[in-house]
Design an enzyme around this catalytic site. Structure first.
Site, PDB file in Angstrom:
ATOM      1  N   ASP A   1     -13.009   8.227 -40.985  1.00 45.24           N
ATOM      2  CA  ASP A   1     -13.042   8.084 -42.189  1.00 45.24           C
ATOM      3  C   ASP A   1     -14.094   9.354 -42.918  1.00 45.24           C
ATOM      4  O   ASP A   1     -14.728   8.972 -43.804  1.00 45.24           O
ATOM      5  CB  ASP A   1     -13.595   6.749 -42.751  1.00 45.24           C
ATOM      6  CG  ASP A   1     -12.746   5.705 -42.156  1.00 45.24           C
ATOM      7  OD1 ASP A   1     -11.745   5.728 -41.823  1.00 45.24           O
ATOM      8  OD2 ASP A   1     -13.412   4.412 -41.862  1.00 45.24           O
TER       9      ASP A   1
ATOM     10  N   GLU B   1      -4.397   4.155 -48.996  1.00 44.96           N
ATOM     11  CA  GLU B   1      -5.713   3.918 -49.070  1.00 44.96           C
ATOM     12  C   GLU B   1      -6.626   5.108 -49.135  1.00 44.96           C
ATOM     13  O   GLU B   1      -6.018   6.200 -49.108  1.00 44.96           O
ATOM     14  CB  GLU B   1      -6.206   2.991 -47.500  1.00 44.96           C
ATOM     15  CG  GLU B   1      -5.766   3.844 -46.426  1.00 44.96           C
ATOM     16  CD  GLU B   1      -5.965   2.769 -45.174  1.00 44.96           C
ATOM     17  OE1 GLU B   1      -6.672   1.834 -45.273  1.00 44.96           O
ATOM     18  OE2 GLU B   1      -5.473   3.247 -44.013  1.00 44.96           O
TER      19      GLU B   1
END
Length: 546
Positions: free
Chosen positions: A14, A193
């Site tokens: 991420d 997301e």
């Protein structure tokens, strides 16, 4: 030599990329590992150094009780007004229709801190990101979780991902203010997301991750003339992805963020990826977890970003950035008084003094046995990331158990359902024995197996324990201190289960394999074990890469 992707090797997912002057910073998720968030720094984009783990105390982060692969998801790092701003989620529930996802923000005047106590933001979903507009206003975007996805006539599981929402942040009031507005739903790929915003020439650009965390992962771009939309999709929908390139060495590419590049008209874009083991017929497995790489994008005449060289598939050896310094093929750690060496972390608790001690025996790490190796609350397990497919680890252990509920040793650990543990304990007569505990991903039972049964007898004194992982195989060994000959302990074990795809599978496992030291005293009396000279080797290391 040219640098290789991934630039952050081993579990570092991420990646939020931030540029301040000539300095690049990349923040990555740590999930249940403490301290929270890793921030790496580079000036040449080739060589990255870990410079900060900002969430270090209970006021900022307490993950006791969080399930596996929960905790800190998707930190977003930015710089404005003379401060670094870091927003993050502390996920407290994974299973079922609900996600409990409180989102927080901390700030610091320098990347090394001091980092503030957190400001609570919201809990409507995860992956929050803060955008600093050029008029001085600040906006939070996050994905919104929709627990109603199992209703009849809904599109399950896509509808759990309820789109991207926007709300203004008031700096003086230290809270979100004004209406919440959904600004983007999804592309046809869905599972939207990880939203990030940036602005160029009056237009707002929205970056999201889509396709889930598995092999359909992708980075999607959209843009609008106003911050609240409407947003139109990129002509290709996705800017980076390996979903249609199964032979590419980097897979599961997605979830990144762009920032200004080293050349005019370019942007550097971070992305996460995996390097799966060779598929031997049982499917692909990624024990190194999700790692982080970078690609160079260029602005085209149509006002969109495209990957330099065309296509969407990131390269393992990209043609930009500086020259990579060779990484050491071996590192030897002795545990001196002071802070835990930087390569190592522990699980969940903000009270490390209850699980380890670096002062009691200089040159040794003392673990204080607490709960079981599967505990979500307080267990003494200190470990480092596995960064390559071929690695070796060894450690000297000094431990004299007096009960079969006392255990200490060397562990290869992915999570409470996925680990191999070479441990010293004792039998009912109090004699020391060396055994192996296996938990091979059989969720939800998490049953232990014992490949050498009651184990082998050990004489008194410190013991060297080692493991070798070579792609899909793990072998434990031992030798007594002062001796030279290593003895294989047990059979070769299946290392592939220590992976994102093991156990519950790629959409529920989000970390990576750690190698380290553990101790338990499930009598509750806190028996201690001492560890020294932890050695980590990557025999095939070049930059670090296979």
């Amino acid at each position: 030599m040219p640098f290789q992707n991934p630039v952050l090797r081993g579990f570092n997912p991420d990646p939020s990329l931030c540029r301040v002057g000539n300095d690049y910073y990349m923040a990555t998720s740590t999930f249940e590992w403490y301290p929270g968030v890793q921030i790496h720094h580079s000036r040449d984009l080739a060589n990255w150094e870990l410079v900060s783990r900002p969430l270090t105390r209970a006021a900022q982060l307490d993950m006791r009780g969080n399930p596996d692969s929960c905790g800190v998801w998707a930190p977003a790092l930015s710089y404005a007004d003379g401060l670094f701003w870091l927003v993050y989620t502390n996920v407290r529930r994974y299973d079922g229709n609900y996600k409990d996802t409180p989102n927080y923000m901390v700030t610091a005047p320098t990347i090394n801190g001091p980092w503030s106590d957190p400001v609570y933001l919201n809990a409507s979903g995860f992956d929050p990101s803060l955008f600093h507009d050029d008029d001085g206003r600040k906006w939070l975007v996050n994905m919104r979780w929709d627990h109603r996805a199992t209703m009849e006539h809904r599109d399950l599981p896509l509808d759990f991902f309820g789109g991207v929402v926007l709300q203004e942040y008031d700096v003086e009031a230290r809270k979100l203010v004004g209406p919440v507005k959904q600004i983007f739903h999804r592309s046809p790929l869905g599972y939207t997301e990880a939203p990030h915003l940036f602005k160029r020439e009056g237009r707002y650009y929205l970056i999201t991750a889509e396709g889930g965390t598995g092999y359909n992962h992708a980075v999607t771009h959209a843009r609008a003339d106003a911050i609240d939309g409407p947003y139109e999709l990129h002509p290709n929908w996705h800017v980076l992805s390996a979903k249609d390139a199964p032979e590419n060495p980097l897979q599961r590419t997605g979830h990144g963020q762009p920032c200004e590049g080293p050349e005019p008209g370019t942007m550097v874009h971070s992305f996460l990826c995996t390097r799966p083991l060779p598929d031997t017929g049982a499917g692909r497995h990624s024990p190194l977890g999700r790692e982080s790489g970078i690609e160079l994008l260029e602005w085209a005449e149509d006002g969109w970003l495209y990957r330099r060289g065309g296509g969407m598939v990131p390269e393992q050896t990209p043609a930009f950035g500086g020259t990579a310094r060779p990484l050491p093929a071996e590192s030897v750690t002795r545990f001196e008084p002071g802070d835990l060496p930087q390569d190592f972390q522990w699980l969940r608790t903000p009270e490390p003094d209850r699980i380890f001690d670096l002062q009691a025996r200089p040159g040794w790490l003392r673990l204080i046995g607490r709960e079981s190796i599967g505990s979500w609350f307080e267990q003494a397990l200190v470990a480092r990331r596995q960064t390559e497919h071929h690695v070796e680890a060894e450690v000297l252990v000094d431990f004299e158990p007096v009960d079969f509920q006392h255990m200490a040793g060397l562990v290869a650990y992915y999570g409470r359902h996925q680990f191999y543990y070479l441990n010293i304990s004792c039998d009912d007569a109090g004699a020391r024995r060396l055994g192996i505990q296996c938990c091979a991903g059989d969720w939800p039972e998490a049953s232990l197996t014992y490949p050498i049964g009651d184990g082998i007898a050990l004489p008194e004194g410190p013991v060297w324990l080692s493991l070798t992982i070579r792609y899909g195989s793990l072998q434990f060994r031992c030798r007594m201190d002062g001796q030279n000959d290593w003895q294989d302990i047990g059979p070769a074990l299946d290392a592939a289960i220590l992976s994102d795809e093991g156990g519950r599978g790629e959409h529920a496992n989000f970390t990576g394999c750690f190698l380290g030291m553990a101790a338990q005293d499930i009598t509750g009396q806190g028996a201690t074990a001492d560890f020294s000279s932890f050695t980590y080797r990557t025999p095939e290391n070049t930059q670090g890469g296979n």
